[in-house]
Design an enzyme around this catalytic site. Structure first.
Site, short mmCIF file in Angstrom:
data_model
loop_
_atom_site.label_atom_id
_atom_site.label_comp_id
_atom_site.label_asym_id
_atom_site.label_seq_id
_atom_site.Cartn_x
_atom_site.Cartn_y
_atom_site.Cartn_z
CB SER A 98 -0.89 0.01 1.23
OG SER A 98 -0.10 0.27 2.38
CE LYS A 99 -0.09 8.51 -1.02
NZ LYS A 99 1.10 8.92 -0.35
NE ARG A 100 -2.14 3.52 6.05
CZ ARG A 100 -2.77 2.54 6.68
NH1 ARG A 100 -2.26 2.01 7.78
NH2 ARG A 100 -3.92 2.08 6.21
#
Ligand code: GLU
Length: 530
Positions: free
Chosen positions: A285-287
């Site tokens: 994920s972007k996180r």
């Protein structure tokens, strides 16, 4: 993991279907990359585009760019341009599609309404689809009443649709402007086989599928499923190569081909493994990128709504060929231990037989390693071109390409990303403003100013500053005087570089103008003193 997906897994026989492939071989390879312009292209989407491209090129096929923009609520301005620019940067080229032309256009789904309307009507006429008027509230009520409600053969008989209502009433409702959807009519208890080049043949029972919406009158547009199948058929797509997240849609797609009577030209499915978090479990994920400091987008993305800026591989200083090489190996291997492969090598080696079913961990450190390797392969001239924007940004000018290239060539071994070249080579372009305290303490004594004064005189007397020659003269002088070699050389370095770091000292002074070297020594003496 959804229950649906588990069913797919359990029924899957993980064998490669060679029989299907050999019939496919007769067909011209035509693949498509079909993004929805709902935001920046995720790095997983880039890998999908790359695998499509490698496969198309390997087989002398066509690569199509189709923009799937039927969901107007999720449309994000700039996303389409971003997708194109990203793939262009990476050298993933299209033969056909939005912006590239071709005889099967238009390639943007929002421009194909008439086509979808016709095919929706064909399904209705053939009794393979039906019209449904259920309002969101009615659907909600059904869900509340029937446990695990899904719109299918067991429930559609009690809903408000053209199967349960008299034809006249249906016509009247439509004429009166009531909104409706068209749903596929899935016959229960049929085997649906998804033939996938990575996963083998996966069989499921049609009873677990719901009568998915294919068309909505409210925006006069089809849903993803219908548009996707109609376009793949009309555009003569031979292989549907996409991310694993689309696997649950595949049985419905097979049924749609059946409903249209297009089984014979159904494309070969290939669902690519997920990209997983570098650490821990689950999808990348972007996180993860934000937390560990790596981009999940090819280019920097400026969100038009929130104004948020997300970092991109290009702006971080990655080389496109390194990103391509790195991504190619996330879910595929060449069958031997080669790692560094150019686009052409990837094209010749690529094969779905070596694609894994299991997700691929996103080892971003490996990406950095690849970048270092590709940076090492760059010639001085290429490095100079890559570096010029950095000099420009810093307002530094007046250096020849040759000087820039040679300086960078000396330090590239210590750089991973393009901006690291600045950290390593900055002193070639700006004289030190300060001197590393720790090094000064260790290498600069009361004698140093006097010895540096002598060094200046020695340097002035050298006509040929090539590395080996200058080294010999300076080292002879140090020996003759009985000075401590390490102390003199490190003080020299401190004066020119600002710290005890950098390439071989006499390689530096070979390219740096002698007056500049001398000026730096004199400045250090003045500034550090003692
Ligand atoms: N529009 C879908 C996407 O955004 C395409 C999926 C497919 O390739 O069928 O990825």
């Amino acid at each position: 993991m959804s229950a649906f997906w588990q069913v797919l897994c359990l029924n899957g026989r993980n064998t490669l279907s060679l029989q299907k492939f050999s019939t496919m071989e007769q067909r011209k390879v035509r693949v498509r990359f079909a993004p929805s312009p709902t935001g920046p292209l995720h790095i997983g989407g880039v890998r999908t585009a790359l695998y499509n491209y490698l496969f198309a090129r390997q087989n002398g096929g066509d690569m199509i760019l189709r923009i799937e923009d039927t969901d107007s609520r999720r449309f994000v301005p700039g996303a389409e341009e971003y997708i194109k620019e990203s793939l262009e940067w990476l050298g993933i080229k299209f033969d056909e599609g939005v912006g590239y032309g071709g005889e099967y256009g238009p390639y943007k789904q929002s421009e194909r309404r008439d086509i979808y309307r016709k095919y929706t009507q064909d399904l209705l006429d053939a009794g393979k689809a039906y019209i449904a008027f259920d309002t969101p509230e009615e659907l909600e009520a059904a869900r509340a009443e029937v446990p695990n409600f899904q719109y299918d053969a067991t429930t559609r008989g009690r809903m408000r649709n053209s199967l349960t209502m008299p034809e006249e009433e249906v016509k009247k409702l439509i004429a009166d402007g009531h909104q409706y959807v068209v749903r596929i009519k899935i016959e229960p208890n049929e085997d649906v086989v998804v033939d996938d080049l990575v996963r083998g043949k996966v069989t499921i029972n049609s009873s677990i599928l719901d009568d998915k919406v294919l068309y909505k009158s409210a925006d006069d547009l089809p849903t993803y499923h219908l548009a996707n199948i109609v376009d793949d058929h009309l555009m003569k797509v031979s292989h549907v190569i996409r991310g694993e997240e689309w696997l649950p849609s595949a049985p419905l797609h097979v049924l749609l081909y059946r409903a249209f009577g297009w089984e014979d030209t159904m494309p070969q499915f290939v669902h690519l493994p997920l990209l997983l978090k570098p650490v821990g479990n689950g999808k990348l994920s972007k996180r993860d990128g934000d937390k560990l400091g790596f981009p999940v987008f090819p280019l920097e993305w400026h969100d038009p709504k929130s104004g948020e800026i997300s970092s991109g591989y290009r702006e971080k200083g990655y080389l496109p060929e390194a990103v391509v090489n790195f991504l190619a190996l996330l879910g595929w291997n060449p069958g031997d231990d080669s790692e560094l492969m150019s686009m052409d090598e990837l094209i010749s080696k690529f094969s779905f037989a070596h694609c894994s079913k299991a997700g691929a961990k996103f080892d971003y450190k490996k990406g950095i390693w690849f970048n270092h390797e590709y940076l090492m392969k760059k010639s001085d001239e290429e490095l100079c071109q890559l570096f010029k924007p950095i000099l420009e940004e810093k307002g530094i000018s007046g250096y020849s390409d040759e000087y820039i290239g040679r300086a960078l060539g000396m330090v590239k071994g210590r750089a991973n990303l393009v901006p690291d070249l600045w950290d390593q080579a900055d002193f070639f372009f700006v004289a030190p403003e300060s001197y590393a305290e720790k090094d000064v303490k260790k290498r600069w004594s009361e004698d140093t100013p006097r010895i540096m004064g002598e060094l200046v005189e020695v340097l002035k007397g050298i006509d040929d500053m090539t590395s080996a020659n200058a080294e010999k003269i300076v080292l002879d002088w140090i020996a003759e005087k009985g000075y401590h070699l390490g102390n003199v050389m490190n003080a020299f370095r401190l004066a020119v570089v600002g710290a005890c770091r950098g390439p071989h000292m006499f390689d530096i002074t070979e390219i740096m103008p002698k007056e500049e070297v001398i000026a730096r020594i004199e400045r250090a003496v003045e500034k550090i003193g003692k």
